[in-house]
Design an enzyme around this catalytic site. Structure first.
Site, PDB file in Angstrom:
ATOM      1  N   GLN A   9      31.546  33.656  35.276  1.00 10.44           N
ATOM      2  CA  GLN A   9      30.964  34.670  36.143  1.00 10.44           C
ATOM      3  C   GLN A   9      30.393  35.819  35.328  1.00 10.44           C
ATOM      4  OE1 GLN A   9      33.289  35.019  39.595  1.00 10.44           O
ATOM      5  NE2 GLN A   9      32.135  36.701  40.475  1.00 10.44           N
ATOM      6  N   SER A  94      36.530  30.598  32.299  1.00 11.95           N
ATOM      7  CA  SER A  94      36.988  30.834  33.669  1.00 11.95           C
ATOM      8  C   SER A  94      36.428  29.763  34.602  1.00 11.95           C
ATOM      9  CB  SER A  94      36.632  32.253  34.111  1.00 11.95           C
ATOM     10  OG  SER A  94      37.275  32.578  35.319  1.00 11.95           O
ATOM     11  N   LEU A  95      35.541  30.114  35.554  1.00 14.37           N
ATOM     12  CA  LEU A  95      35.004  29.094  36.451  1.00 14.37           C
ATOM     13  C   LEU A  95      34.291  27.994  35.669  1.00 14.37           C
ATOM     14  CD1 LEU A  95      31.687  28.811  37.298  1.00 14.37           C
ATOM     15  CD2 LEU A  95      32.067  31.210  37.758  1.00 14.37           C
ATOM     16  N   ARG A 119      37.760  28.889  45.660  1.00 15.83           N
ATOM     17  CA  ARG A 119      38.304  29.738  44.592  1.00 15.83           C
ATOM     18  C   ARG A 119      37.734  31.145  44.697  1.00 15.83           C
ATOM     19  NH1 ARG A 119      36.919  30.892  39.077  1.00 15.83           N
ATOM     20  NH2 ARG A 119      38.679  30.838  37.610  1.00 15.83           N
ATOM     21  N   HIS A 203      42.109  37.210  37.079  1.00 18.30           N
ATOM     22  CA  HIS A 203      42.948  36.832  35.934  1.00 18.30           C
ATOM     23  C   HIS A 203      44.060  37.835  35.635  1.00 18.30           C
ATOM     24  CE1 HIS A 203      40.493  33.367  35.168  1.00 18.30           C
ATOM     25  NE2 HIS A 203      39.405  34.117  35.159  1.00 18.30           N
ATOM     26  N   GLN A 252      45.467  29.260  35.747  1.00 17.86           N
ATOM     27  CA  GLN A 252      44.291  30.003  35.274  1.00 17.86           C
ATOM     28  C   GLN A 252      43.936  31.177  36.190  1.00 17.86           C
ATOM     29  OE1 GLN A 252      40.364  29.199  36.293  1.00 17.86           O
ATOM     30  NE2 GLN A 252      39.754  28.483  34.266  1.00 17.86           N
TER      31      GLN A 252
END
Length: 312
Positions: A9, A94-95, A119, A203, A252
Site C-alpha cells: 500500500q 504487506s498486501l 482485509r 501492523h 501479519q
C-alpha cells in the site's frame, strides 16, 4: 539467482495499469476478472480515479495486487517469461505478500481479490477513524525507532510496524502516542517523523479484530501449494508449507513487516537481483539495504519488453 517482489500500500496511483490494459488483452483479462470478483468497476477507478477513492484501503489493496498480477501475466503470456522458471523465490511488502502468493499459484486471482477486499475492510473497521495513526521515521534505524516507540507509548500502543530499510522505519498505534513520537523524534537521534496519510494503524496490536476476521477468511480459503518459496513478512524467513503460510498471513495483520531483514535473508540465500512487478517502491529500499543488490522495476510494456529481451 532472482527474487520476484511485489509492492504494498502506498504504491497506488491514478492511471496504474492503463498502459498494460491498452496494449494487452491478457492484462485486460486480469482487470476484468478482479472487477467481476469484487462486483465493482475497480479497473475504471484505477484508470480515472478519483485518487481519494482509489486510496481507500478496501480499494487500494486489490488494485495494487491486480496491477502486479497483470504485469506478471503479460510477462508470461506476451513475452514467454514464466515466473516459475525465472524466480528462485518471491516476496511482497504487506498486501504484496498476497500478490506474491497469487503469482506463485497459492491463490486464484478471484480469491486473492476477495481476500484483499476483506482485509482492507477488516483493517479499516478494526479501529475507529481518528483513534489510530502511523508515522514514518526518517533517518531512523530499527534500534532508534524501537526506543522511541517505547518512550512515546505511555500506556498506549506505539509499535514498530514496518522495518523498511536502514533509514526508514514506520510506527503505528494510538494517534496521541504517534503524535508524541513525532515530537520526541529528534531527542532520539532521528531526523524527523512524518505522519502518514492512512486511515488506520496497520501492523500493530490494535489490528487484533482484523486478524480474527482474516483467520476465518483464510480458514475458508487457505493457500494451496506454491511453485516457488516465499519469504514471509513476519518471520523474514523462507516458507514452502501452505499451512504455515496461512498462519503467518493472520499474524501479519498485527505483526511487523520485516522487509529489511527479508532482503538480507534473501541475499544471504544467494539472491543477486530483485524484480519488482507493478511498482518502483521496493527497488530504492533494497538499494539502501544492500547497494550491491541489482534491482529492476517492471511497470510499462516497454519495461517488460526490454526485460524479456535481456532474459530470453
Amino acid at each position: 539467482m532472482t527474487a520476484f517482489i511485489f509492492p504494498g500500500q502506498g504504491s497506488q496511483k491514478v492511471g496504474m495499469g492503463a498502459d498494460l490494459a491498452d496494449a494487452s488483452a491478457h492484462a485486460r483479462e486480469v482487470f476484468q476478472e478482479v472487477d467481476e470478483a469484487l462486483k465493482q468497476n475497480l479497473s475504471g477507478l484505477m484508470k480515472d480515479g478519483p485518487e481519494s477513492e482509489l486510496t481507500m484501503t478496501a480499494n487500494a489493496q486489490p488494485a495494487i495486487m491486480a496491477n502486479s498480477i497483470a504485469t506478471v501475466r503479460v510477462l508470461e503470456k506476451e513475452f514467454g517469461v514464466a515466473l516459475a522458471d525465472k524466480a528462485d523465490c518471491v516476496a511482497g511488502h504487506s498486501l504484496g505478500e498476497y500478490s506474491a502468493l497469487c503469482a506463485a499459484g497459492a491463490f486464484s486471482l478471484t480469491d486473492t481479490a476477495k481476500l484483499l477486499r476483506l482485509r482492507g475492510i477488516a483493517m479499516q473497521d478494526a479501529v475507529p477513524i481518528g483513534l489510530g495513526a502511523m508515522a514514518a521515521l526518517l533517518g531512523a534505524d530499527i534500534d532508534k525507532a524501537t526506543a522511541l516507540a517505547e518512550a512515546a507509548a505511555e500506556g498506549q500502543v506505539c509499535e514498530v510496524a514496518n522495518d523498511n530499510d536502514p533509514t526508514q522505519v514506520v510506527i503505528s498505534g494510538h494517534a496521541e502516542a504517534i503524535d508524541r513520537a513525532i515530537e520526541m523524534a529528534k531527542d532520539h537521534g532521528i531526523k524527523r517523523g512524518i505522519k502518514l496519510p492512512v486511515s488506520a494503524p496497520f501492523h500493530c496490536s490494535l489490528m487484533g479484530p482484523a486478524a480474527l476476521r482474516m483467520k476465518r477468511a483464510l480458514g475458508d480459503t487457505p493457500p494451496e501449494a506454491f511453485t516457488v518459496p516465499l519469504y514471509a513478512n513476519v518471520t523474514a524467513a523462507r516458507v514452502t508449507d501452505p499451512a504455515e503460510e496461512q498462519a503467518l498471513l493472520v499474524e501479519q495483520i498485527t505483526g511487523r513487516v520485516r522487509w529489511r531483514e527479508s532482503v538480507i535473508a534473501m541475499r544471504e540465500a544467494g539472491i543477486e537481483r530483485f524484480i519488482e512487478l507493478g511498482g518502483k517502491v521496493l527497488g530504492p529500499m533494497i538499494g539502501r539495504i544492500d547497494k550491491d543488490a541489482a534491482t529492476v522495476s517492471l511497470v510499462t510494456m516497454e519495461d517488460l519488453e526490454n526485460f524479456a529481451k535481456e532474459n530470453a
